[in-house]
Design a protein around this motif. Structure first.
Motif, PDB file in Angstrom:
ATOM      1  N   UNK A 183     -27.776  11.016 -27.899  1.00  0.00           N
ATOM      2  CA  UNK A 183     -27.068  10.389 -26.786  1.00  0.00           C
ATOM      3  C   UNK A 183     -26.596   8.981 -27.153  1.00  0.00           C
ATOM      4  N   UNK A 184     -27.428   8.256 -27.917  1.00  0.00           N
ATOM      5  CA  UNK A 184     -27.007   6.922 -28.392  1.00  0.00           C
ATOM      6  C   UNK A 184     -25.728   7.029 -29.216  1.00  0.00           C
ATOM      7  N   UNK A 185     -25.712   7.997 -30.121  1.00  0.00           N
ATOM      8  CA  UNK A 185     -24.536   8.181 -30.979  1.00  0.00           C
ATOM      9  C   UNK A 185     -23.317   8.606 -30.163  1.00  0.00           C
ATOM     10  N   UNK A 186     -23.564   9.438 -29.162  1.00  0.00           N
ATOM     11  CA  UNK A 186     -22.468   9.902 -28.314  1.00  0.00           C
ATOM     12  C   UNK A 186     -21.887   8.741 -27.505  1.00  0.00           C
ATOM     13  N   UNK A 187     -22.755   7.882 -27.002  1.00  0.00           N
ATOM     14  CA  UNK A 187     -22.302   6.698 -26.255  1.00  0.00           C
ATOM     15  C   UNK A 187     -21.496   5.766 -27.145  1.00  0.00           C
ATOM     16  N   UNK A 188     -21.979   5.567 -28.358  1.00  0.00           N
ATOM     17  CA  UNK A 188     -21.274   4.694 -29.298  1.00  0.00           C
ATOM     18  C   UNK A 188     -19.880   5.244 -29.588  1.00  0.00           C
ATOM     19  N   UNK A 189     -19.807   6.554 -29.783  1.00  0.00           N
ATOM     20  CA  UNK A 189     -18.521   7.190 -30.067  1.00  0.00           C
ATOM     21  C   UNK A 189     -17.557   7.022 -28.897  1.00  0.00           C
ATOM     22  N   UNK A 190     -18.029   7.260 -27.671  1.00  0.00           N
ATOM     23  CA  UNK A 190     -17.165   7.170 -26.494  1.00  0.00           C
ATOM     24  C   UNK A 190     -16.716   5.741 -26.225  1.00  0.00           C
ATOM     25  N   UNK A 214     -10.460   6.106 -36.236  1.00  0.00           N
ATOM     26  CA  UNK A 214      -9.326   6.731 -36.906  1.00  0.00           C
ATOM     27  C   UNK A 214      -9.693   7.969 -37.697  1.00  0.00           C
ATOM     28  N   UNK A 215     -10.963   8.405 -37.608  1.00  0.00           N
ATOM     29  CA  UNK A 215     -11.376   9.616 -38.320  1.00  0.00           C
ATOM     30  C   UNK A 215     -10.603  10.824 -37.802  1.00  0.00           C
ATOM     31  N   UNK A 216     -10.458  11.818 -38.654  1.00  0.00           N
ATOM     32  CA  UNK A 216      -9.714  13.014 -38.284  1.00  0.00           C
ATOM     33  C   UNK A 216     -10.442  13.860 -37.261  1.00  0.00           C
ATOM     34  N   UNK A 217      -9.706  14.762 -36.621  1.00  0.00           N
ATOM     35  CA  UNK A 217     -10.294  15.607 -35.586  1.00  0.00           C
ATOM     36  C   UNK A 217     -11.390  16.520 -36.131  1.00  0.00           C
ATOM     37  N   UNK A 218     -11.197  17.010 -37.363  1.00  0.00           N
ATOM     38  CA  UNK A 218     -12.195  17.910 -37.942  1.00  0.00           C
ATOM     39  C   UNK A 218     -13.525  17.197 -38.132  1.00  0.00           C
ATOM     40  N   UNK A 219     -13.450  15.973 -38.663  1.00  0.00           N
ATOM     41  CA  UNK A 219     -14.671  15.204 -38.888  1.00  0.00           C
ATOM     42  C   UNK A 219     -15.343  14.858 -37.559  1.00  0.00           C
ATOM     43  N   UNK A 220     -14.551  14.439 -36.585  1.00  0.00           N
ATOM     44  CA  UNK A 220     -15.101  14.109 -35.269  1.00  0.00           C
ATOM     45  C   UNK A 220     -15.686  15.346 -34.598  1.00  0.00           C
ATOM     46  N   UNK A 221     -14.974  16.466 -34.719  1.00  0.00           N
ATOM     47  CA  UNK A 221     -15.452  17.692 -34.105  1.00  0.00           C
ATOM     48  C   UNK A 221     -16.787  18.133 -34.677  1.00  0.00           C
ATOM     49  N   UNK A 222     -16.933  18.043 -35.998  1.00  0.00           N
ATOM     50  CA  UNK A 222     -18.200  18.403 -36.632  1.00  0.00           C
ATOM     51  C   UNK A 222     -19.316  17.473 -36.169  1.00  0.00           C
ATOM     52  N   UNK A 223     -19.017  16.182 -36.101  1.00  0.00           N
ATOM     53  CA  UNK A 223     -20.007  15.204 -35.661  1.00  0.00           C
ATOM     54  C   UNK A 223     -20.459  15.486 -34.225  1.00  0.00           C
ATOM     55  N   UNK A 224     -19.512  15.809 -33.351  1.00  0.00           N
ATOM     56  CA  UNK A 224     -19.838  16.092 -31.951  1.00  0.00           C
ATOM     57  C   UNK A 224     -20.673  17.360 -31.832  1.00  0.00           C
ATOM     58  N   UNK A 239     -17.989  19.768 -27.370  1.00  0.00           N
ATOM     59  CA  UNK A 239     -19.377  19.652 -26.918  1.00  0.00           C
ATOM     60  C   UNK A 239     -19.708  20.613 -25.794  1.00  0.00           C
ATOM     61  N   UNK A 240     -20.896  20.463 -25.260  1.00  0.00           N
ATOM     62  CA  UNK A 240     -21.368  21.298 -24.151  1.00  0.00           C
ATOM     63  C   UNK A 240     -21.628  20.382 -22.957  1.00  0.00           C
ATOM     64  N   UNK A 241     -20.579  20.144 -22.164  1.00  0.00           N
ATOM     65  CA  UNK A 241     -20.690  19.235 -21.021  1.00  0.00           C
ATOM     66  C   UNK A 241     -21.679  19.775 -19.998  1.00  0.00           C
ATOM     67  N   UNK A 242     -21.758  21.104 -19.893  1.00  0.00           N
ATOM     68  CA  UNK A 242     -22.710  21.706 -18.968  1.00  0.00           C
ATOM     69  C   UNK A 242     -24.142  21.313 -19.289  1.00  0.00           C
ATOM     70  N   UNK A 243     -24.456  21.169 -20.580  1.00  0.00           N
ATOM     71  CA  UNK A 243     -25.812  20.768 -20.951  1.00  0.00           C
ATOM     72  C   UNK A 243     -26.053  19.298 -20.599  1.00  0.00           C
ATOM     73  N   UNK A 275     -25.928  19.906 -30.794  1.00  0.00           N
ATOM     74  CA  UNK A 275     -26.982  20.787 -31.291  1.00  0.00           C
ATOM     75  C   UNK A 275     -28.322  20.066 -31.266  1.00  0.00           C
ATOM     76  N   UNK A 276     -28.344  18.804 -31.689  1.00  0.00           N
ATOM     77  CA  UNK A 276     -29.576  18.006 -31.643  1.00  0.00           C
ATOM     78  C   UNK A 276     -30.054  17.822 -30.204  1.00  0.00           C
ATOM     79  N   UNK A 277     -29.084  17.646 -29.295  1.00  0.00           N
ATOM     80  CA  UNK A 277     -29.435  17.477 -27.890  1.00  0.00           C
ATOM     81  C   UNK A 277     -30.185  18.691 -27.359  1.00  0.00           C
ATOM     82  N   UNK A 278     -29.727  19.874 -27.738  1.00  0.00           N
ATOM     83  CA  UNK A 278     -30.247  21.092 -27.126  1.00  0.00           C
ATOM     84  C   UNK A 278     -31.465  21.661 -27.845  1.00  0.00           C
ATOM     85  N   UNK A 279     -31.617  21.331 -29.137  1.00  0.00           N
ATOM     86  CA  UNK A 279     -32.723  21.893 -29.907  1.00  0.00           C
ATOM     87  C   UNK A 279     -33.848  20.890 -30.102  1.00  0.00           C
TER      88      UNK A 279
END
Length: 561
Positions: free
Chosen positions: A166-173, A137-147, A187-191, A152-156
Motif C-alpha cells: 500500500x505504501x508503494x501504491x500510494x507513492x505511485x499514485x 515516465x516509465x512505460x505502461x508494461x513496466x508500470x503494469x507489472x509493478x501494479x 489492479x484489483x480495486x474490489x480487493x 498480488x502482495x496485497x492479497x497473498x
C-alpha cells in the motif's frame, strides 16, 4: 533450520501424492474426502505450474505460502489417518468433521493465493524478488507489472506485505497523475474496497482508505471502478464511524463519486443521507467541506432532495454558511441554491431558518467569486417569495452591493446581479443611488456571452431609467450614447436589436429634449428608422419618442433627401 523453497515444494509434492491415494481408500466421511481429492488434484496441477516457472524460487510471497501449505497438508494427512482407522480416534465424529471442514477451507484459500500468483506472471520475472518503484515516465508494461505485483502482495502476503504494498501504491499514485487509470485496469480495486472492512487491521484499513480516496478523485475511470466495485457503501460507513483522518478521506471520495449524476442516486440505497448531514454538522473542517460538496451533488436527485429536507439538512447547511471554511461555504451556498430552486417547501424552510439573512451576510463578507455566484442565485430563488422580494427591494445595502458587483464583478456575477435588479421593485431613491452602474449595464447589453446577459442588462437599465435624473446621467457620458447607437446599427449583428431599442425608448420616454438631442446627434434616428421598417419590436415607438411631434416631419424630409 527452515527448509528452502525448493525443499518445501519437494515435501509438498510427496505429501500430495500420498493424500491423493489416501482419499480413495478412507472409511469415514467418504463424500468429504472425494471433495478434498478434487481440491488436491487441482492443487497438484498448480504446483507443477509453479515448478515450471523460471524464477519461482525467488518470489518472496512463496516464503510464507509454501510453509503454510505444507502445514495444512500435514494436518490433512493426520485426518486421513484417523479416517482410515476410526477406532484410533477418540475425539468424536463432530470434532473430526469440523477439522475436515477447516482443512478444506484452508486448502481453498491457499489455492486462491496460488492462482493469484500464477495469474500475475510474477513467477516468470527475474526481478520479482524485489521490485523497485518505477521512475516517472516509465512505460505502461513496466508500470503494469509493478501494479500486478503490488496487488498480488496485497492479497497473498501478511500485514507487513500489505502495508509495504500500500505504501508503494500510494507513492505511485502521488507521483504520477496518470497512474490511477492503470491501477484501475491492472489492479484489483474490489480487493482495496474489501480492505476498508472493519475486520482488517487498522493501519491497513487506513492506508487502503487513502488509496481508494486517491482513486476516486484522480480520474473518471478509476472513480467509476471504485463505484462499480461497491466502494460507496464502505466509504459511507467510514464517514460514519471512522476516526477523524479516515472520515476526511472517505468524505473526499464520496464527494468525488457522487459528482457523477449516475452515481448520486446510490447514496439513498446505502442510507447515506443522514451520514452526510451528521458529517457536515460535526466533522472536521475538511470532512465538513467535502460532506457539504457531496450533499450538493446528491441534491439534484429528487428523492434524495426530499430526504435531505426531512433529515434537517437545511439548518446544517445554513450553519456552514455562517461558520464554515471558505470552501465549505461555497459548497453549502451551492446546495442551498439547488434546494431553494426546487420548490416552495424548501424556500419556506430556508427563510424560516434565517437563510436570507445568512446569505446576505455572506454576500457582504465573502471574497470568492464562486461563492458569491451561488449566494446570488440562492437569493434570486428565494425572491420568488413575495415577502422576500419586498425585503430585498427595500434593502439599500443589498441594492448597493448589486451595483458594485455589476461594476466590478466577473460576467457571471454581473448577470446574476442584473437579473435581481431587473426583477425587484426598487424605490426611486435606491435607483438614483446606483446610477453609477448604468455604464457597466450598457457594456453588458453589447456582450454576446453568456446567453441571456444582453436581455437582463437591458431590463435592469430600463428599470433604472424610469428615474428622470438617471436618464440624464446616462446620456451625459458620450461613450454610453455611442455604444447604444452602435448597437442600433442594423449592420451590427452581435446584438439583438430589441434590447438597445428598449433602452433608447426608456431614455426618451420622459420627453427630455436634451436626451433626444444627444441621441439624434450621435446618429440614432436613421438606425431606428431602418429598424422600424424591419418591424423590430418597439422600434416604431422609440422612433416616435425620439423624433417628437415638432421634429418628426423635418427629420423625415431630411433623410429622404
Amino acid at each position: 533450520m527452515h527448509p528452502t523453497a525448493a525443499e518445501s515444494l519437494h515435501l509438498i509434492h510427496r505429501l500430495l501424492s500420498l493424500l491423493l491415494l489416501s482419499c480413495l481408500t478412507v472409511k469415514s466421511f467418504i463424500g468429504r474426502w472425494q471433495a478434498l481429492h478434487s481440491k488436491l488434484t487441482i492443487l497438484k496441477t498448480s504446483l507443477s505450474e509453479i515448478s515450471d516457472s523460471t524464477h519461482w524460487s525467488q518470489n518472496p510471497l512463496l516464503q510464507d505460502l509454501l510453509p503454510n501449505l505444507l502445514s495444512t497438508l500435514h494436518n490433512t494427512k493426520l485426518l486421513s489417518d484417523q479416517c482410515h482407522d476410526p477406532s484410533s480416534y477418540s475425539g468424536g465424529k463432530l470434532l473430526l468433521q469440523s477439522n475436515l471442514n477447516m482443512v478444506s477451507a484452508s486448502l481453498s484459500s491457499l489455492q486462491h493465493d496460488i492462482d493469484l500468483l500464477l495469474k500475475s506472471g510474477l513467477l516468470s520475472q527475474s526481478n520479482a524478488i524485489v521490485l523497485s518503484q518505477p521512475c516517472p515516465g516509465s512505460g505502461k508494461d513496466e508500470l503494469g507489472f509493478f501494479i500486478r505485483d503490488l496487488f498480488t502482495r496485497l492479497q497473498i502476503g501478511g500485514i507487513e506485505f500489505k502495508k509495504k504494498a500500500l505504501d508503494s501504491l500510494l507513492l505511485l499514485l502521488n507521483e504520477d497523475d496518470k497512474a490511477s487509470v492503470l491501477v484501475a485496469k491492472e489492479g484489483d480495486v474490489g480487493y482495496l474496497v474489501h480492505l476498508l472492512d472493519p475486520t482488517n487491521h487498522y493501519s491497513v484499513r487506513e492506508q487502503a482508505a487513502i488509496v481508494v480516496s486517491l482513486l476516486a478523485t484522480s480520474s473518471d475511470s478509476s472513480r467509476t471502478s471504485v463505484f462499480e466495485e461497491g466502494g460507496l457503501g464502505p466509504l459511507l460507513r467510514l464517514l460514519e464511524t471512522g476516526l477523524s483522518g479516515l472520515k476526511e478521506k472517505a468524505a473526499m471520495a464520496v464527494e468525488a463519486i457522487t459528482a457523477d449524476p449516475e452515481n448520486a442516486w446510490a447514496i439513498s440505497a446505502y442510507g447515506g443521507v443522514p451520514v452526510l448531514i451528521e458529517a457536515c454538522r460535526s466533522g472536521s473542517p475538511v470532512t465538513q467541506t467535502h460532506s457539504a460538496g457531496a450533499m450538493k451533488n446528491v441534491a439534484a436527485v429528487e428523492d434524495i432532495r426530499t430526504a435531505l429536507g426531512e433529515e434537517g439538512a437545511v439548518a446544517v447547511l445554513l450553519q456552514v454558511l455562517v461558520s464554515g471554511t471558505a470552501a465549505a461555504q461555497e459548497k453549502a451556498a451551492n446546495c442551498i441554491w439547488i434546494l431553494a430552486s426546487s420548490g416552495e417547501d424548501f424556500r419556506v424552510s430556508i427563510i424560516q431558518d434565517g437563510g436570507l439573512q445568512s446569505l446576505l451576510q455572506l454576500l457582504q463578507e465573502s471574497s470568492s467569486s464562486d461563492t458569491l455566484e451561488h449566494v446570488l442565485r440562492a437569493i434570486y430563488a428565494l425572491s420568488a417569495s413575495p415577502s422576500t422580494a419586498t425585503t430585498l427591494s427595500s434593502s439599500a445595502s443589498f441594492i448597493l452591493q448589486l451595483a458594485e458587483l455589476i461594476k466590478h464583478g466577473n460576467v457571471i456575477l454581473q448577470q446574476s446581479s442584473a437579473t435581481l435588479l431587473a426583477n425587484l421593485s426598487i424605490t426611486d431613491t435606491n435607483k438614483r443611488a446606483i446610477a453609477g452602474c448604468m455604464g457597466a449595464l450598457v457594456k453588458m447589453v453589447e456582450s454576446t456571452k453568456p446567453v441571456g446577459l444582453q436581455e437582463v442588462a437591458a431590463q435592469a437599465l430600463v428599470s433604472l431609467l424610469t428615474v428622470r435624473s438617471n436618464r440624464k446621467d446616462l446620456v451625459r457620458e458620450e461613450k454610453n450614447v455611442l455604444r447604444l447607437v452602435q448597437m442600433l446599427d442594423p449592420k451590427n449583428e452581435l446584438v439583438c436589436k430589441k434590447f438597445p431599442v428598449s433602452v433608447i425608448s426608456a431614455i426618451v420616454a420622459g420627453g427630455s429634449h436634451g436626451c433626444r438631442k444627444k441621441l439624434i446627434a450621435a446618429g440614432a434616428y436613421p438606425h431606428l428608422q431602418k429598424l422600424s421598417e424591419m418591424d423590430i419590436a418597439g422600434a416604431k415607438k422609440a422612433l416616435q419618442r425620439l423624433a417628437g411631434n415638432r421634429l418628426k416631419k423635418i427629420f423625415s424630409r431630411t433623410w429622404r433627401e
